[in-house]
Design a protein around this motif. Structure first.
Motif, PDB file in Angstrom:
ATOM      1  N   LEU A  90       0.852  -1.190   0.000  1.00  0.00           N
ATOM      2  CA  LEU A  90       0.000   0.000   0.000  1.00  0.00           C
ATOM      3  C   LEU A  90       0.882   1.232   0.000  1.00  0.00           C
ATOM      4  O   LEU A  90       1.049   1.915   1.011  1.00  0.00           O
ATOM      5  CB  LEU A  90      -0.947  -0.034   1.208  1.00  0.00           C
ATOM      6  CG  LEU A  90      -1.753  -1.327   1.363  1.00  0.00           C
ATOM      7  CD1 LEU A  90      -2.669  -1.240   2.578  1.00  0.00           C
ATOM      8  CD2 LEU A  90      -2.562  -1.625   0.095  1.00  0.00           C
ATOM      9  N   PHE A  99      -6.693  -2.206  -8.831  1.00  0.00           N
ATOM     10  CA  PHE A  99      -6.230  -2.965  -7.664  1.00  0.00           C
ATOM     11  C   PHE A  99      -7.038  -4.239  -7.485  1.00  0.00           C
ATOM     12  O   PHE A  99      -6.487  -5.305  -7.191  1.00  0.00           O
ATOM     13  CB  PHE A  99      -6.310  -2.098  -6.411  1.00  0.00           C
ATOM     14  CG  PHE A  99      -5.760  -2.773  -5.183  1.00  0.00           C
ATOM     15  CD1 PHE A  99      -4.400  -2.949  -5.007  1.00  0.00           C
ATOM     16  CD2 PHE A  99      -6.618  -3.247  -4.196  1.00  0.00           C
ATOM     17  CE1 PHE A  99      -3.892  -3.576  -3.880  1.00  0.00           C
ATOM     18  CE2 PHE A  99      -6.118  -3.874  -3.063  1.00  0.00           C
ATOM     19  CZ  PHE A  99      -4.749  -4.043  -2.905  1.00  0.00           C
ATOM     20  N   TRP A 107      -0.034  -1.155  -5.038  1.00  0.00           N
ATOM     21  CA  TRP A 107      -1.152  -0.228  -5.146  1.00  0.00           C
ATOM     22  C   TRP A 107      -0.751   1.003  -5.953  1.00  0.00           C
ATOM     23  O   TRP A 107      -1.566   1.630  -6.595  1.00  0.00           O
ATOM     24  CB  TRP A 107      -1.613   0.205  -3.746  1.00  0.00           C
ATOM     25  CG  TRP A 107      -2.772   1.162  -3.764  1.00  0.00           C
ATOM     26  CD1 TRP A 107      -2.758   2.500  -4.075  1.00  0.00           C
ATOM     27  CD2 TRP A 107      -4.140   0.857  -3.480  1.00  0.00           C
ATOM     28  NE1 TRP A 107      -4.015   3.034  -3.987  1.00  0.00           N
ATOM     29  CE2 TRP A 107      -4.883   2.050  -3.625  1.00  0.00           C
ATOM     30  CE3 TRP A 107      -4.796  -0.316  -3.101  1.00  0.00           C
ATOM     31  CZ2 TRP A 107      -6.260   2.097  -3.401  1.00  0.00           C
ATOM     32  CZ3 TRP A 107      -6.159  -0.257  -2.877  1.00  0.00           C
ATOM     33  CH2 TRP A 107      -6.885   0.935  -3.025  1.00  0.00           C
ATOM     34  N   HIS A 150      -2.230   2.138  -9.190  1.00  0.00           N
ATOM     35  CA  HIS A 150      -3.690   2.252  -9.246  1.00  0.00           C
ATOM     36  C   HIS A 150      -4.078   3.716  -9.381  1.00  0.00           C
ATOM     37  O   HIS A 150      -4.301   4.410  -8.395  1.00  0.00           O
ATOM     38  CB  HIS A 150      -4.291   1.657  -7.971  1.00  0.00           C
ATOM     39  CG  HIS A 150      -5.775   1.506  -8.049  1.00  0.00           C
ATOM     40  ND1 HIS A 150      -6.490   0.823  -7.121  1.00  0.00           N
ATOM     41  CD2 HIS A 150      -6.668   1.948  -8.949  1.00  0.00           C
ATOM     42  CE1 HIS A 150      -7.771   0.841  -7.433  1.00  0.00           C
ATOM     43  NE2 HIS A 150      -7.895   1.530  -8.542  1.00  0.00           N
TER      44      HIS A 150
END
Length: 463
Positions: A60, A295, A317, A320
Motif C-alpha cells: 500500500l 487494484f 497499489w 492504481h
C-alpha cells in the motif's frame, strides 16, 4: 484480455521493495527445501515454519493512515480521530473504521499488527526498509550507511528458495511476480526491487493490469516488426527476444539475462502458462466481487498466479490511478483531502478487494497455505493538517496478515491514545519480514551461512 506489448509504467510515489533473507535448497549449505521446512528458529513457541507455500504482498504505497483504517481512536479529539465512525469486528474487542465493513466481516481470518515503527519519513528510505529489512544502498534501519550491496527483495529470497522442488506444472513459471508498475522515488527506481546478490535471474517478472485493455506483460515486449505469430521456431524467438537491448542492460550479466529470458520465453510459448495472466477467464461474478478497479483485478490476478504455483506475488497499489487529477498520486500519500479520497475511493477499493481475496482463497482451500500481508512503508500523522490531510508518520502504523499459518481474529500490540506511538510491543519492518521468512520456512542459520545478517524477530504473537 492478455496483451504482450509496450507498456508505460505509471506509479504514484516511490517505493521500494521488501527484501529479505535468502536461502533455499542451497548446495552451499547442503540443505534441501524439506530440511528448511523442518527447521525451527530458536525462541519460537512451538509453531512449525513452512505453513506458507505462497505469499501475496499487498504493498500500500504512500502510507495509509492507521487511524482511518485498522487502529481508529474514537475517544480522541476530532482533530486526531477524524470524521469517521468505527464498527465492531470479529476480533474480540477490535474495531475498524466504518469504511471497512467487508474486512470486518472476515476479520476472524485477520491478524492486525498495530505497533509497527520505522525510522524515516522518506518514502524511499522507509519503503526500502519495509521491503528489504534494511535501507537503500546498504543502510541500516536508521538510514545510516552500513556498507555492502542492497539486500535482495523478500520476493527474490522466497523465489530462490522455492525454485527447488517446484511442481512440475509450475517449473516454467517465474517464481516472483510483481503486479503493477515499477516503484520510483521521483524519476529514480527504488533500490531493493530486485534480486541483488541473488542475481538478476531472481528479479521480479512484472505484469500490469489495465482496466481498459487487460493484463500487459512489459518484459515480453517485442520490437514492432516482430510478433509471436511471425516466430515459427524457438531459435527465431530467441533471436527476436535477443534484440531487446534495453532489457539486457537492465538485467546486467548475460548469464542472468539468459536465465530470465528462458523463463519469459517459456511463459510466452506455453498457452497454459500465459493463460494464468488472463483474468478475463474468471467468471464475471467473481471479477465483480473483487471490484472492477485496477487494484481489485490485480488481486484476482495474484490469486490466479499463486494457484498456478507462483511462490511470491507482490501487488503494488501505486499503479492504481484511475484519474490522476482526482486521485493525486494514486497512492496513499494523503497530505490533502485524506478523508474525501478515503471515503470516495481508496477505503472502498481496499475493503472490497482485500476481503474478496481472503474469501476466494478460503473457498478454494488455499488460505491455509497462502500468506497475505497488507502494509505500507509508514503511517500518517495523528494530527489532521490544515488541508484535511495527514503528513508522514513513522512512529506507529499497522499491518494486516491472513492465512499461511497466522492465527486470525486477533490484534498484536496496542498503540497510545492517538495512535502516535506503541503503548506496548513495538515492532519493526524487520520483525515483520522475519515473520514472513519464518512462515515460508527460512531460518536465521541459513541466512547467516549465505552472508546475510539476520535482522528482526519472529512475531510469535501471530501464531
Amino acid at each position: 484480455m492478455l496483451l504482450v506489448g509496450r507498456q508505460t509504467a505509471r506509479t504514484c510515489q516511490t517505493l521500494h521493495r521488501r527484501a529479505f533473507l535468502q536461502v533455499g535448497g542451497s548446495t552451499a549449505l547442503g540443505l534441501s527445501w524439506a530440511d528448511l521446512l523442518r527447521a525451527r528458529p530458536p525462541g519460537t513457541s512451538g509453531h512449525t515454519p513452512g505453513a506458507a507455500k505462497a505469499v501475496i504482498l499487498l504493498w500500500l504505497w504512500g502510507g495509509p493512515s492507521q487511524l482511518d483504517t485498522f487502529d481508529p481512536k474514537p475517544n480522541a479529539a476530532l482533530e486526531y480521530r477524524g470524521p469517521f465512525g468505527t464498527i465492531p469486528t470479529r476480533i474480540p474487542g477490535g474495531r475498524f473504521t466504518e469504511l471497512f465493513p467487508q474486512l470486518a466481516a472476515v476479520s476472524n481470518h485477520l491478524a492486525v499488527v498495530r505497533t509497527l515503527t520505522t525510522q524515516s519519513t522518506d518514502h524511499g528510505i522507509a519503503g526500502t526498509i519495509g521491503l528489504t529489512g534494511s535501507g537503500a544502498g546498504g543502510t541500516g534501519l536508521d538510514g545510516k550507511p552500513l556498507g555492502g550491496s542492497p539486500r535482495p527483495a523478500l520476493g527474490s529470497v522466497v523465489a530462490k528458495a522455492r525454485t527447488v522442488g517446484r511442481r512440475a506444472d509450475a517449473a516454467n513459471l517465474h517464481p516472483f511476480f510483481v503486479v503493477g508498475g515499477k516503484l520510483h522515488q521521483g524519476k529514480k527506481a527504488i533500490i531493493g526491487e530486485g534480486g541483488g546478490p541473488l542475481g538478476a535471474a531472481f528479479d521480479p517478472f512484472r505484469l500490469v493490469y489495465d482496466p481498459a485493455t487487460g493484463t500487459k506483460v512489459p518484459a515480453l515486449q517485442l520490437p514492432p516488426d516482430l510478433t509471436p505469430e511471425r516466430m515459427t521456431d524457438r531459435a527465431a524467438l530467441l533471436t527476436g527476444m535477443g534484440r531487446l537491448e534495453s532489457r539486457a542492460q537492465e538485467l546486467g550479466a548475460a548469464g542472468a539475462f539468459d536465465e530470465y529470458r528462458t523463463r519469459a520465453l517459456a511463459m510466452l510459448t506455453r498457452p497454459d502458462a500465459a493463460a494464468l495472466f488472463d483474468v478475463s477467464k474468471e467468471p464475471a461474478a467473481l471479477a465483480d466481487r473483487y471490484g472492477r478497479t485496477r487494484f481489485g483485478q490485480s488481486c484476482l490476478l495474484a490469486r490466479r498466479l499463486v494457484e498456478g504455483g507462483v511462490p511470491f506475488v507482490q501487488v503494488n497499489w501505486s499503479d492504481h490511478v484511475e484519474a490522476e487529477e482526482d486521485a493525486g498520486d494514486g497512492g496513499w500519500d494523503h497530505h490533502y483531502r485524506n478523508f474525501q479520497i478515503m471515503q470516495d475511493r481508496h477505503a472502498g477499493w481496499l475493503d472490497q478487494s482485500f476481503s474478496s481475496l481472503i474469501t476466494d482463497l478460503r473457498e478454494r482451500g488455499l488460505l491455509g497455505s497462502t500468506l497475505v500481508v497488507a502494509v505500507g512503508e509508514f503511517g500518517r500523522d495523528p494530527k489532521v493538517n490544515d488541508k484535511a490531510g495527514r503528513e508522514h508518520w513513522p512512529g506507529c502504523y499497522s499491518a494486516v496478515l491472513a492465512g499461511g499459518g497466522v492465527a486470525g481474529g486477533r490484534t498484536v500490540g496496542t498503540s497510545d491514545a492517538r495512535a502516535a506511538r506503541p503503548a506496548d510491543t513495538p515492532l519493526t519492518p524487520a520483525d515483520l519480514n522475519a515473520t514472513v521468512q519464518h512462515l515460508v520456512g527460512l531460518t536465521s542459520e541459513q541466512l547467516t551461512g549465505l552472508g546475510l545478517t539476520p535482522v528482526g524477530r519472529v512475531i510469535e504473537e501471530l501464531f
